[in-house]
Design an enzyme around this catalytic site. Structure first.
Site, PDB file in Angstrom:
ATOM      1  N   LYS A  52       0.818  -1.215   0.000  1.00 59.71           N
ATOM      2  CA  LYS A  52       0.000   0.000   0.000  1.00 59.71           C
ATOM      3  C   LYS A  52       0.854   1.268   0.000  1.00 59.71           C
ATOM      4  O   LYS A  52       0.371   2.362  -0.297  1.00 59.71           O
ATOM      5  CB  LYS A  52      -0.881  -0.036   1.265  1.00 59.71           C
ATOM      6  CG  LYS A  52      -1.823   1.115   1.445  1.00 59.71           C
ATOM      7  CD  LYS A  52      -2.596   0.942   2.759  1.00 59.71           C
ATOM      8  CE  LYS A  52      -3.506   2.136   3.012  1.00 59.71           C
ATOM      9  NZ  LYS A  52      -4.207   2.009   4.305  1.00 59.71           N
ATOM     10  N   THR A  54       2.421   2.739   2.790  1.00 57.97           N
ATOM     11  CA  THR A  54       2.180   3.620   3.934  1.00 57.97           C
ATOM     12  C   THR A  54       3.497   4.343   4.201  1.00 57.97           C
ATOM     13  O   THR A  54       4.472   4.140   3.468  1.00 57.97           O
ATOM     14  CB  THR A  54       1.806   2.797   5.186  1.00 57.97           C
ATOM     15  OG1 THR A  54       2.966   2.029   5.573  1.00 57.97           O
ATOM     16  CG2 THR A  54       0.637   1.861   4.931  1.00 57.97           C
ATOM     17  N   ALA A 102       2.807  -7.799   4.998  1.00 56.99           N
ATOM     18  CA  ALA A 102       2.184  -6.468   5.157  1.00 56.99           C
ATOM     19  C   ALA A 102       1.507  -6.337   6.511  1.00 56.99           C
ATOM     20  O   ALA A 102       0.695  -7.173   6.913  1.00 56.99           O
ATOM     21  CB  ALA A 102       1.167  -6.233   4.045  1.00 56.99           C
ATOM     22  N   ALA A 103       1.849  -5.264   7.205  1.00 53.30           N
ATOM     23  CA  ALA A 103       1.247  -5.015   8.518  1.00 53.30           C
ATOM     24  C   ALA A 103       1.587  -3.611   8.959  1.00 53.30           C
ATOM     25  O   ALA A 103       2.530  -2.995   8.454  1.00 53.30           O
ATOM     26  CB  ALA A 103       1.789  -6.011   9.552  1.00 53.30           C
ATOM     27  N   THR A 120      -5.559  -3.281   8.908  1.00 55.21           N
ATOM     28  CA  THR A 120      -4.584  -3.997   8.065  1.00 55.21           C
ATOM     29  C   THR A 120      -4.258  -5.372   8.623  1.00 55.21           C
ATOM     30  O   THR A 120      -4.306  -6.381   7.907  1.00 55.21           O
ATOM     31  CB  THR A 120      -3.298  -3.156   7.926  1.00 55.21           C
ATOM     32  OG1 THR A 120      -3.586  -2.045   7.088  1.00 55.21           O
ATOM     33  CG2 THR A 120      -2.166  -3.964   7.316  1.00 55.21           C
ATOM     34  N   ASP A 148       6.912 -12.685  17.906  1.00 56.84           N
ATOM     35  CA  ASP A 148       6.930 -13.321  19.236  1.00 56.84           C
ATOM     36  C   ASP A 148       6.083 -12.534  20.230  1.00 56.84           C
ATOM     37  O   ASP A 148       5.760 -13.032  21.315  1.00 56.84           O
ATOM     38  CB  ASP A 148       8.372 -13.461  19.755  1.00 56.84           C
ATOM     39  CG  ASP A 148       9.108 -12.134  19.898  1.00 56.84           C
ATOM     40  OD1 ASP A 148       8.562 -11.077  19.501  1.00 56.84           O
ATOM     41  OD2 ASP A 148      10.248 -12.139  20.414  1.00 56.84           O
ATOM     42  N   GLU A 149       5.709 -11.293  19.868  1.00 54.49           N
ATOM     43  CA  GLU A 149       4.963 -10.451  20.822  1.00 54.49           C
ATOM     44  C   GLU A 149       3.573 -11.010  21.130  1.00 54.49           C
ATOM     45  O   GLU A 149       2.944 -10.612  22.099  1.00 54.49           O
ATOM     46  CB  GLU A 149       4.845  -9.015  20.298  1.00 54.49           C
ATOM     47  CG  GLU A 149       6.193  -8.396  20.110  1.00 54.49           C
ATOM     48  CD  GLU A 149       6.207  -6.874  20.137  1.00 54.49           C
ATOM     49  OE1 GLU A 149       5.207  -6.262  20.518  1.00 54.49           O
ATOM     50  OE2 GLU A 149       7.244  -6.322  19.750  1.00 54.49           O
ATOM     51  N   TYR A 172      -0.953  -3.623  18.821  1.00 52.89           N
ATOM     52  CA  TYR A 172      -0.187  -4.267  17.734  1.00 52.89           C
ATOM     53  C   TYR A 172      -0.167  -5.774  17.928  1.00 52.89           C
ATOM     54  O   TYR A 172      -0.558  -6.537  17.039  1.00 52.89           O
ATOM     55  CB  TYR A 172       1.251  -3.724  17.679  1.00 52.89           C
ATOM     56  CG  TYR A 172       2.188  -4.614  16.886  1.00 52.89           C
ATOM     57  CD1 TYR A 172       2.064  -4.725  15.496  1.00 52.89           C
ATOM     58  CD2 TYR A 172       3.184  -5.377  17.513  1.00 52.89           C
ATOM     59  CE1 TYR A 172       2.906  -5.562  14.759  1.00 52.89           C
ATOM     60  CE2 TYR A 172       4.025  -6.208  16.788  1.00 52.89           C
ATOM     61  CZ  TYR A 172       3.885  -6.299  15.420  1.00 52.89           C
ATOM     62  OH  TYR A 172       4.704  -7.126  14.696  1.00 52.89           O
ATOM     63  N   LYS A 176      -1.867  -8.859  15.741  1.00 53.04           N
ATOM     64  CA  LYS A 176      -1.100  -9.941  15.118  1.00 53.04           C
ATOM     65  C   LYS A 176      -1.601 -11.292  15.644  1.00 53.04           C
ATOM     66  O   LYS A 176      -1.688 -12.272  14.900  1.00 53.04           O
ATOM     67  CB  LYS A 176       0.399  -9.786  15.401  1.00 53.04           C
ATOM     68  CG  LYS A 176       1.069  -8.613  14.719  1.00 53.04           C
ATOM     69  CD  LYS A 176       1.075  -8.684  13.195  1.00 53.04           C
ATOM     70  CE  LYS A 176       1.983  -9.734  12.632  1.00 53.04           C
ATOM     71  NZ  LYS A 176       2.083  -9.616  11.138  1.00 53.04           N
ATOM     72  N   ARG A 236      14.990  -7.801  24.871  1.00 52.00           N
ATOM     73  CA  ARG A 236      14.501  -8.280  23.587  1.00 52.00           C
ATOM     74  C   ARG A 236      15.497  -9.294  23.043  1.00 52.00           C
ATOM     75  O   ARG A 236      16.685  -9.237  23.360  1.00 52.00           O
ATOM     76  CB  ARG A 236      14.357  -7.117  22.573  1.00 52.00           C
ATOM     77  CG  ARG A 236      13.295  -6.079  22.970  1.00 52.00           C
ATOM     78  CD  ARG A 236      11.912  -6.681  22.877  1.00 52.00           C
ATOM     79  NE  ARG A 236      10.824  -5.776  23.242  1.00 52.00           N
ATOM     80  CZ  ARG A 236      10.297  -5.691  24.472  1.00 52.00           C
ATOM     81  NH1 ARG A 236      10.767  -6.421  25.464  1.00 52.00           N
ATOM     82  NH2 ARG A 236       9.275  -4.887  24.708  1.00 52.00           N
ATOM     83  N   GLY A 306       2.209  -0.703  29.192  1.00 50.55           N
ATOM     84  CA  GLY A 306       2.096  -2.147  28.887  1.00 50.55           C
ATOM     85  C   GLY A 306       3.385  -2.738  28.337  1.00 50.55           C
ATOM     86  O   GLY A 306       3.350  -3.756  27.631  1.00 50.55           O
TER      87      GLY A 306
END
Ligand code: NAD
Ligand code: TDX
Length: 366
Positions: A52, A54, A102-103, A120, A148-149, A172, A176, A236, A306
Site C-alpha cells: 500500500k 504507507t 504487510a502489517a 490492516t 513473538d509479541e 499491535y 497480530k 529483547r 504495557g
C-alpha cells in the site's frame, strides 16, 4: 548440481513456486526478503509485490532490484484490504504462494492510534485468507509472518515455544495474535495449506528509524537525544534481518503445513546494553567525532504503557526440522547495520526529510 537437503517433506522434496505474492515488500523485512530470494540461484520464479506504501513502505528499498530483475519482479501499489484488486492480481499473475508481511508494525503507533492496526493486520489478513480460499486450486502455500509479541511477556526465566499460550499486551500484538488465529482457523476449517512464523526483534538495513536500533544509530550520528524507555532493563531477543528472511524461505520451501515455527537469535539483550553497544561502535568508527562519547546523549524517558519485560525464543523446532540457525552474531550484525546507515546517506536523508513520500505521491498519487 546442488544436492537436495533432507527436510520435513521427505528427502529431496522441496516446494517450488513460480509466482510468489509478497505483501508489504517495500517495508523493512519484506524488501530484504525479496532481495534474499532473488539471490537464491535455485529460485527462478517471479515475485509480485503488493504494498500500500504507507509511511513504512519505501520503493527505494528495492529500486535496484526493479532494474536488475525487471522480467521477474512486478510491483502493485495495493491495499491488502481491497478484495477486488488483490483478487485480480492473484488470478492474472497466477499466484501459487503468498508470503504475507504487510502489517502496521510499530508498537508505539498502535498505542497512539490502533485503528490502522485492526484494519490492516486483522481485516487485511482475513481478506487475503478469503482470496486464498477462493483460489485454492492454484495456491500451494500461504505463509504468514508474525511476531513473538503474541506470547506476551516473560519473567526473568523461560523461553517462548510454539505452544506458549497467546497473551498479547499491545494493540499491535493483539492484532497480530488475531491474524495468527485466523490463519490457523483457515487451515483447520478449510484445509488451506498454511505455515506461520513467529519471530523476535529484527534489525538490519532499510529499517525505518522509528524502531530502537535505527533510531538510536541515526540520533547518535546527529548528536540528538537517545531515548531509553523506563530503566532500560527490558529485554529483547535480536535477529539480523537476513537470518529471518532465510528462516521464512526455508519454512516456505520445506516446513510442514498447518505448523507454526518460532524464529529467534538466541541473543537476549537489555535495551540499555543495545544502546551502549551502538554508542561504543560509533565512538570507535570516528574517534574525532564531536559527539563522542555518544553515551552522554542517553536519556531515560517515560516508559511505554504495557511494556513487555522480556522476550526469548526457543527455536529448536525450526532447528531440528529444517536445520536453520542464525548466521550473524549480534556483534557482526550490528557492525554491518551501523556501517549500512553510515554509508547510505542518500537513503537516510530522504527518509528523514520525508522526500521518499513526495516521490511516492508524484508516482502513485496520495
Ligand atoms: P514495516 O512496517 O517496515 O513494513 C510494513 C510494510 O507493509 C510497508 O511496506 C507498508 O507499506 C506495508 N503495508 C502496511 N499496510 C498495508 C496494507 N494495508 N496493504 C498493503 N501493504 C501494507 O514492517 P516490518 O518490520 O518489515 O515487518 C514485516 C512483518 O514482519 C510484519 O507482519 C511484522 O508484524 C512482522 N515482524 C516484524 C518484526 C520486526 O522486528 N520488525 C519481528 C517479527 C515479525
Ligand atoms: O525510542 C525507543 N526507546 C526504547 O527504549 C524505542 C523506539 C524503543 N525502546 C524500547 C522498547 C522495546 O523494549 O526498545 C525495545 C524495542 O522497541 P521497538 O524497536 O519499538 O520494538 P518492539 O516494540 O520490541 O517490537 C519490534 O519487535 C517485534 C517490532 O517493532 C515489531 O514489529 C515486532 O513484531
Amino acid at each position: 548440481m546442488v544436492p537436495l537437503k533432507k527436510n520435513s517433506l521427505g528427502v529431496g522434496t522441496m516446494r517450488q513456486f513460480n509466482n510468489i505474492l509478497v505483501t508489504g515488500g517495500c517495508g523493512f523485512i519484506g524488501s530484504n526478503f525479496i532481495r534474499f530470494i532473488f539471490e537464491d540461484s535455485e529460485f527462478s520464479g517471479r515475485i509480485i509485490n503488493a504494498d500500500k506504501l504507507t509511511y513504512a513502505g519505501n520503493p527505494e528499498n528495492i529500486e535496484d532490484l526493479e532494474n536488475k530483475f525487471n522480467h521477474r519482479y512486478f510491483f502493485f501499489r495495493e491495499d491488502i484490504c481491497n478484495k477486488k484488486t488483490i483478487g485480480d492480481i492473484i488470478k492474472k499473475m497466477k499466484i501459487d504462494a503468498v508470503c504475507h508481511f504487510a502489517a502496521e508494525s510499530h508498537v508505539d503507533r498502535s498505542i497512539a492510534e490502533p485503528d490502522a492496526f485492526i484494519k490492516t493486520n486483522i481485516n487485511g489478513t482475513f481478506n487475503l485468507l478469503e482470496l486464498a480460499r477462493k483460489h485454492r486450486d492454484q495456491i500451494k502455500l500461504f505463509h504468514h509472518v508474525s511476531t513473538d509479541e503474541v506470547y506476551g511477556s516473560l519473567g526473568e526465566t523461560g523461553l517462548f515455544t510454539e505452544t506458549t499460550p497467546y497473551c498479547p499486551s499491545s494493540p499491535y500484538s493483539a492484532s497480530k495474535a488475531a491474524s495468527d488465529h485466523l490463519v490457523q482457523a483457515y487451515a483447520a476449517t478449510y484445509g488451506l495449506p498454511v505455515t506461520i512464523s513467529n519471530c523476535s526483534n529484527n534489525y538490519g538495513p532499510y529499517q525505518f528509524p522509528e524502531k530502537l536500533i535505527p533510531l538510536i544509530i541515526l540520533n547518535a550520528l546527529g548528536g540528538k537525544c537517545l531515548p531509553v524507555y523506563g530503566d532500560g532493563k527490558n529485554i529483547r531477543d535480536w535477529l539480523y534481518v537476513t537470518d529471518h528472511c532465510c528462516a521464512v524461505w526455508e519454512i516456505m520451501k520445506a516446513g510442514r503445513t498447518g505448523e507454526t515455527y518460532n524464529i529467534g537469535g538466541r541473543c537476549e539483550k537489555k535495551n540499555i546494553d543495545v544502546v551502549n553497544t551502538i554508542c561504543s561502535i560509533l565512538n570507535d568508527i570516528d574517534p574525532d567525532d564531536k559527539n563522542n562519547p555518544h553515551e552522554k546523549l542517553i536519556e531515560f524517558v517515560k516508559d511505554r504503557p504495557g511494556h513487555d519485560l522480556r522476550y526469548a525464543i526457543d527455536f529448536s523446532k525450526l532447528e531440528n526440522e529444517l536445520g536453520w540457525t542464525p548466521e550473524e552474531t549480534f556483534e557482526t550484525g550490528l557492525e554491518k547495520t551501523i556501517r549500512w546507515y553510515v554509508d547510505n546517506t542518500r537513503w537516510v536523508e530522504r527518509v528523514k526529510s520525508g522526500e521518499y513520500l513526495k516521490w511516492v505521491e508524484m508516482h502513485y498519487g496520495k
